[in-house]
Design an enzyme around this catalytic site. Structure first.
Site, PDB file in Angstrom:
ATOM      1  N   GLY A  47       0.780  -1.229   0.000  1.00 29.17           N
ATOM      2  CA  GLY A  47       0.000   0.000   0.000  1.00 29.17           C
ATOM      3  C   GLY A  47       0.809   1.276   0.000  1.00 29.17           C
ATOM      4  O   GLY A  47       0.255   2.367  -0.162  1.00 29.17           O
ATOM      5  N   GLU A  48       2.127   1.179   0.192  1.00 28.28           N
ATOM      6  CA  GLU A  48       2.957   2.379   0.192  1.00 28.28           C
ATOM      7  C   GLU A  48       3.034   2.985  -1.209  1.00 28.28           C
ATOM      8  O   GLU A  48       2.971   2.279  -2.212  1.00 28.28           O
ATOM      9  CB  GLU A  48       4.354   2.058   0.705  1.00 28.28           C
ATOM     10  CG  GLU A  48       4.385   1.684   2.176  1.00 28.28           C
ATOM     11  CD  GLU A  48       5.786   1.368   2.678  1.00 28.28           C
ATOM     12  OE1 GLU A  48       5.945   1.236   3.902  1.00 28.28           O
ATOM     13  OE2 GLU A  48       6.707   1.246   1.837  1.00 28.28           O
ATOM     14  N   GLN A 102      -6.875  22.817  12.462  1.00 35.03           N
ATOM     15  CA  GLN A 102      -6.327  22.475  13.783  1.00 35.03           C
ATOM     16  C   GLN A 102      -5.120  23.375  14.053  1.00 35.03           C
ATOM     17  O   GLN A 102      -3.983  22.938  14.093  1.00 35.03           O
ATOM     18  CB  GLN A 102      -5.957  20.997  13.818  1.00 35.03           C
ATOM     19  CG  GLN A 102      -7.149  20.072  13.596  1.00 35.03           C
ATOM     20  CD  GLN A 102      -6.767  18.609  13.679  1.00 35.03           C
ATOM     21  OE1 GLN A 102      -5.924  18.224  14.480  1.00 35.03           O
ATOM     22  NE2 GLN A 102      -7.396  17.783  12.857  1.00 35.03           N
ATOM     23  N   LYS A 194     -27.513  34.019  14.266  1.00 31.98           N
ATOM     24  CA  LYS A 194     -28.360  33.138  15.063  1.00 31.98           C
ATOM     25  C   LYS A 194     -28.931  33.902  16.254  1.00 31.98           C
ATOM     26  O   LYS A 194     -28.198  34.565  16.981  1.00 31.98           O
ATOM     27  CB  LYS A 194     -27.568  31.929  15.563  1.00 31.98           C
ATOM     28  CG  LYS A 194     -27.184  30.939  14.474  1.00 31.98           C
ATOM     29  CD  LYS A 194     -26.505  29.721  15.066  1.00 31.98           C
ATOM     30  CE  LYS A 194     -26.141  28.712  13.979  1.00 31.98           C
ATOM     31  NZ  LYS A 194     -25.499  27.502  14.552  1.00 31.98           N
ATOM     32  N   ASP A 220     -18.824  30.438   1.323  1.00 31.07           N
ATOM     33  CA  ASP A 220     -17.921  30.117   2.433  1.00 31.07           C
ATOM     34  C   ASP A 220     -16.607  29.606   1.854  1.00 31.07           C
ATOM     35  O   ASP A 220     -16.524  29.270   0.672  1.00 31.07           O
ATOM     36  CB  ASP A 220     -18.544  29.066   3.351  1.00 31.07           C
ATOM     37  CG  ASP A 220     -18.029  29.164   4.785  1.00 31.07           C
ATOM     38  OD1 ASP A 220     -17.063  29.924   5.025  1.00 31.07           O
ATOM     39  OD2 ASP A 220     -18.579  28.484   5.665  1.00 31.07           O
TER      40      ASP A 220
END
Length: 295
Positions: A47-48, A102, A194, A220
């Site tokens: 899978g590499e 993040q 809101k 956005d």
């Protein structure tokens, strides 16, 4: 496209697309009057990822274009940078940068993932496009520039031919983007607010303008799950909007997000090719080409 360094040194800009940005790299190369460098991509039995740049790039000026929506795409970018060892200059364009949201610790013991990712990019210059948090640019170990696709989206929306369209940001954070999209076209623009009426009742409506009888375009930087957008679409239609379109820079659209949005009543979803999806109807290649032409 040629970049002249001295009377005897001439560099041909080499555009190399990663596996996540093949179409965008090709479009950018064409916008610069050249062809993309050929690369081989394959998978080992475990899978590499295997990759190989199939043209000579030593002592050349190269630009890598690779979005990183997945961990595997980030690894591919690191491999491409390493494969360019010996190039005269390495520019990296990350149209969509994963982990950019993040940008700080929310709980003790968490990493600042955007910082960890940025620190790994060993290049001469980095370009991002409408990165979610501009503060992330400070973490790259080289000059980094954030490009804005707002004008491209504005021109695309103008081509709809809608009568008196209203551009709406889904929250305060997108107000700047919506203002930039509207700039130069005279579009009305507003943002959603809101208002909590009770413990379990919240009303979402435009802060200043009435959407009754208007064509609304929600704008956005990215659409991920589509949950908030779906709620906004239903509210805008219930308040009298003729129809609601969605426009974004990054059409992340995880899982069944597109289905959720159409079920909510959206008329169309328009994204750019920072991520190559069915909704990627607008290319940021001219934006990248213009930025590269300045160096």
């Amino acid at each position: 496209m040629e970049y002249i360094k001295t009377a005897t040194e001439v560099y041909i800009l080499k555009i190399i697309g990663g596996p996540a940005s093949q179409l965008l790299a090709s479009r950018t190369a064409r916008a610069l009057g050249t062809e993309p460098v050929l690369c081989e991509f394959n998978r080992f039995p475990d899978g590499e990822l295997y990759l190989r740049i199939a043209e000579e790039i030593e002592n050349e000026k190269v630009t890598l274009i690779q979005s990183t929506p997945t961990d595997s795409d980030f690894v591919a970018l690191l491999q491409l940078i390493d494969a360019c060892e010996g190039a005269a200059e390495i520019n990296v364009v990350i149209p969509y940068m994963g982990y950019a949201r993040q940008d700080k610790k929310f709980k003790s013991g968490e990493p600042v993932s955007a910082r960890a990712i940025a620190r790994c990019i060993n290049a001469d210059r980095v370009f991002t496009i409408n990165i979610h948090e501009k503060s992330v640019l400070e973490h790259f170990p080289c000059p980094a520039e954030n490009l804005d696709a707002a004008a491209l989206i504005g021109s695309y929306v103008a081509g709809f031919g809608l009568e008196r369209p209203m551009l709406v940001a889904p929250d305060e954070g997108a107000r700047g983007l919506v203002k930039n999209v509207a700039s130069g076209h005279g579009f009305d623009h507003d943002h959603l607010q809101k208002t909590r009426l009770s413990g379990d009742t919240v009303v979402i409506k435009t802060k200043n303008l009435d959407v009754t009888g208007r064509h609304v375009v929600l704008v956005d930087d990215m659409i991920a799950t589509g949950g908030t957008m779906a709620e906004s679409i239903r509210m805008l239609k219930s308040q009298g909007a003729i129809d609601v379109h969605l426009a974004c820079v990054h059409p992340v659209l995880t899982r069944n997000a597109a289905l959720r949005l159409f079920h909510a009543g959206v008329k169309d979803i328009i994204g750019t090719d920072t991520l190559e999806k069915a909704e990627s109807k607008l290319s940021v290649a001219p934006l990248i080409a213009e930025a590269l032409s300045g160096y």
